[in-house]
Design an enzyme around this catalytic site. Structure first.
Site, PDB file in Angstrom:
ATOM      1  CG  MET A 235      -1.937  -1.122   1.230  1.00 44.59           C
ATOM      2  SD  MET A 235      -3.164  -0.971  -0.091  1.00 44.59           S
ATOM      3  CE  MET A 235      -2.813  -2.447  -1.033  1.00 44.59           C
ATOM      4  CG  HIS A 236       3.572   1.418  -3.321  1.00 49.35           C
ATOM      5  ND1 HIS A 236       4.815   0.900  -3.026  1.00 49.35           N
ATOM      6  CD2 HIS A 236       3.026   0.592  -4.245  1.00 49.35           C
ATOM      7  CE1 HIS A 236       5.010  -0.190  -3.762  1.00 49.35           C
ATOM      8  NE2 HIS A 236       3.947  -0.402  -4.495  1.00 49.35           N
ATOM      9  CG  ASP A 237       0.063   6.086  -3.383  1.00 47.42           C
ATOM     10  OD1 ASP A 237       1.300   6.089  -3.532  1.00 47.42           O
ATOM     11  OD2 ASP A 237      -0.735   6.057  -4.331  1.00 47.42           O
TER      12      ASP A 237
END
Length: 317
Positions: A235-237
């Site tokens: 969940m990079h962001d």
């Protein structure tokens, strides 16, 4: 009660962007002044529509949305539809939004939001940095109204677009270079941490049984081509918001970071680790994160969203 964080969120939804917007639009810690779209994961028309779908889903039509750059500053645009699907958010049929993007573009909307704010505003950028670079170039006076910048992008340990470059920086390295060398207070939440802070399979199973928001997210995650349902999904962001709310869960190191804008390593973010070429630093780089805390926090955030807070759509067939 803690003071709310005034925030402008620049994004290119994208499935992990949708996961981040879910928190942004529902957590009362954030005073969302503006959401701006940019071409990145999919075209800017699609990212703008996806933002509007989410503001409608969470009954946050009060949040202004502005359409941003449709291509990088000087380079050809390439999307990441192979990871996020053609629409950017496949798997769930959202209701038709009841609002539209502002009649002015993202740069002017950002500038207006900044200069009319009685307090400095935090900028969070989780797509290509084209809008931010344009803002700093066209309206350099806006810098005095910016508290700090949190970016999802870059990596000191290899890329996901090439062996050297992370996608957001690779998409518009010229813009990233302008932002990184702006002199602003910048924190880089890059692949060094986001590829570690995976949503675990057991976390996602819990999400799907939690509420309608959890079901919506799980439908999106099932189409997300990054990571796997077994090993976990990055969940990079979302990590940018976790950092703002729980900075103690991250380990940061200050470096001078250059952005490579040509050659085979284009888009790479190169830190002067040995302080050989620069006498100062320009970026706070996140190097480690408490993964268990991230998973627990995300479940807690989604569990707070009761079904009355959303305009439910339906699952795709």
């Amino acid at each position: 009660m803690k003071k709310k964080i005034p925030i402008i969120f620049d994004t290119d939804p994208g499935i992990d962007d949708a996961a981040a917007l879910t928190i942004l639009l529902t957590n009362p810690a954030f005073d969302v002044r503006l959401i701006t779209s940019v071409a990145g994961n999919v075209s800017v028309d699609k990212t703008t529509l996806n933002v509007l779908k989410l503001t409608h889903f969470f009954k946050r039509e009060d949040v202004a949305v502005a359409r941003g750059a449709e291509k990088p500053l000087v380079r050809e645009y390439h999307d990441a539809a192979n990871i996020h699907g053609e629409s950017g958010m496949p798997g769930y049929v959202f209701q038709t939004p009841t609002t539209e993007a502002m009649p002015i573009d993202a740069v002017e909307a950002m500038f207006n939001a900044l200069v009319t704010s009685p307090e400095k505003v935090t900028l969070v950028a989780v797509g290509a940095f084209t809008n931010l670079a344009k803002l700093l170039t066209i309206h350099p006076e806006a810098m005095t109204h910016i508290a700090r910048v949190i970016v999802m992008g870059g990596s000191l340990s290899g890329g996901n677009m090439t062996s050297a470059a992370e996608f957001n920086v690779f998409t518009d390295p010229d813009a990233a270079k302008i932002v990184f060398e702006s002199g602003l207070d910048i924190t880089m939440i890059g692949l060094d941490v986001t590829l570690k802070s995976l949503l675990k399979s057991e976390t996602m199973t819990t999400l799907s049984n939690m509420n309608h928001t959890g079901q919506m997210l799980m439908q999106l995650f099932s189409y997300y081509g990054d990571g796997s349902m077994q090993a976990g999904k990055p969940m990079h962001d979302v990590n940018t918001l976790f950092y703002l709310l729980a900075p103690e869960k991250f380990t940061l190191q200050d470096y001078w970071v250059d952005v490579v804008t040509d050659g085979p390593a284009i888009g790479a973010t190169v830190a002067d680790i040995h302080a050989r070429t620069h006498q100062t630093t320009n970026i706070h780089v996140a190097m480690a994160v408490d993964v268990a805390a991230f998973n627990a926090w995300y479940l807690l955030e989604i569990n707070k969203i009761n079904d009355g807070m959303v305009n439910a759509g339906k699952l795709e067939n």
